[in-house]
Design an enzyme around this catalytic site. Structure first.
Site, PDB file in Angstrom:
ATOM      1  CG  HIS A   9      -1.866   1.112   1.304  1.00  0.00           C
ATOM      2  ND1 HIS A   9      -1.925   1.978   2.373  1.00  0.00           N
ATOM      3  CD2 HIS A   9      -2.841   1.519   0.443  1.00  0.00           C
ATOM      4  CE1 HIS A   9      -2.879   2.856   2.178  1.00  0.00           C
ATOM      5  NE2 HIS A   9      -3.451   2.604   1.017  1.00  0.00           N
ATOM      6  CG  HIS A  52      -3.540   9.403  -0.029  1.00  0.00           C
ATOM      7  ND1 HIS A  52      -4.152  10.182   0.944  1.00  0.00           N
ATOM      8  CD2 HIS A  52      -4.422   8.418  -0.325  1.00  0.00           C
ATOM      9  CE1 HIS A  52      -5.336   9.681   1.224  1.00  0.00           C
ATOM     10  NE2 HIS A  52      -5.525   8.615   0.472  1.00  0.00           N
TER      11      HIS A  52
END
Length: 244
Positions: A9, A52
Site C-alpha cells: 500500500h 495521496h
C-alpha cells in the site's frame, strides 16, 4: 504458498515514506510482493505525480493544494523527513518514473484522485502514458468517482478499471457490474464471504485494504483465496503466510 496476493500500500509505507521511490524499492526487496497500490494527481502544469493527499502539508515540507503547484516546485519539496530523518530529501515522484521502475516487476493499482472533475483530462493522460510504456496489461486504474471510471473507459476501453468502495450501505457488486468494471477495491471491514464468492465467480478482481494485522490477514485468506491483501506492512504478510 498462500494464494492471497500481497499488495504494498503506497509502497512499503510502514517502513518508508508513502508513495515515494524509497517505499517502492523497499517493497521490491520482498520477492512475495507482486502488486503495489499508488495514488496519482496532476500538477498545475499537467504532470501526473504520485501523492495521496490533495494537499502537500502532511507528507512534505510544502503547503497548499497539489493542483495549484507546478511540477518544478513540487520536485523541490522534501517528501521524506516527515517519516524519518533517514529519508530526508526524498521526492514526490512523477508517475512516469514509477512506471519505468515497476514495469515487468510489479503490477500496479493506480488510484486516480479525481473528485468530480478536479483534474480534467487525467484519465486520458494516464491511459496514454500506460500505452506508451507498454504497461496496460500490468495496471488497473481505480477510483471512488464513477465519472472518472466512465472517462477512463472512454479514453481507452482496453484499460482495466476498478471501483473503490467504502460504504456501510449500497451494492458494490451491482455498481461494479453497472460501470463495466472488472475490479473492486474495498475496505477490508466491508468485505463479506458472500460478496467475495460472488465477485470471484464472475471474474472480478478483489483487493481488500488496508490490512496490517496478521489476524485480519488470516481472516481474509480463510474467506477466499482470490482476495488480494493490501497492506502498509508486507513484512507482516510474509511472517503470517510464509513463516507459519
Amino acid at each position: 504458498m498462500n494464494q492471497n496476493l500481497c499488495v504494498a500500500h503506497r509502497g512499503f509505507s510502514g517502513r518508508a515514506p508513502e508513495n515515494t521511490l524509497a517505499a517502492i524499492h523497499k517493497a521490491m526487496e520482498l520477492p512475495f510482493v507482486t502488486w503495489m497500490e499508488i495514488d496519482v494527481q496532476l500538477t498545475k502544469d499537467g504532470i501526473p505525480v504520485v501523492i495521496h493527499d490533495y494537499t502537500l502539508d502532511r507528507t512534505t515540507n510544502g503547503h497548499g493544494k497539489v493542483k495549484d503547484m507546478i511540477y518544478s516546485h513540487i520536485r523541490r519539496l522534501d517528501a521524506g523527513s516527515w517519516k524519518s530523518r533517514d529519508f530526508r530529501g526524498e521526492r514526490i515522484p512523477a508517475l512516469e518514473e514509477v512506471l519505468e521502475l515497476c514495469r515487468g516487476r510489479l503490477k500496479l493499482n493506480i488510484e486516480l484522485k479525481n473528485a468530480g472533475n478536479l483534474y480534467p483530462g487525467i484519465e486520458r493522460k494516464v491511459s496514454e502514458m500506460l500505452a506508451a510504456c507498454g504497461m496496460k496489461d500490468e495496471v488497473v486504474l481505480t477510483s471512488f468517482d464513477t465519472g472518472t471510471l466512465d472517462r477512463i473507459g472512454e479514453a481507452d476501453p482496453s484499460v482495466q478499471r476498478g471501483l473503490i468502495f467504502d460504504s456501510r450501505w449500497g451494492d458494490p457488486a451491482g455498481r461494479v457490474r453497472a460501470l463495466g468494471c472488472t475490479f473492486l477495491s474495498i475496505s477490508f471491514s466491508r468485505l463479506t464471504p458472500g460478496l467475495a464468492r460472488f465477485l470471484s465467480g464472475r471474474g472480478v478482481g478483489i483487493m481488500a485494504w488496508t490490512v496490517n494485522k496478521a489476524k485480519e490477514m488470516r481472516r481474509l485468506a480463510d474467506m477466499h483465496s482470490d482476495i488480494m491483501i493490501c497492506t502498509n506492512r508486507p513484512d507482516v504478510w510474509g511472517e503470517t503466510f510464509l513463516e507459519a
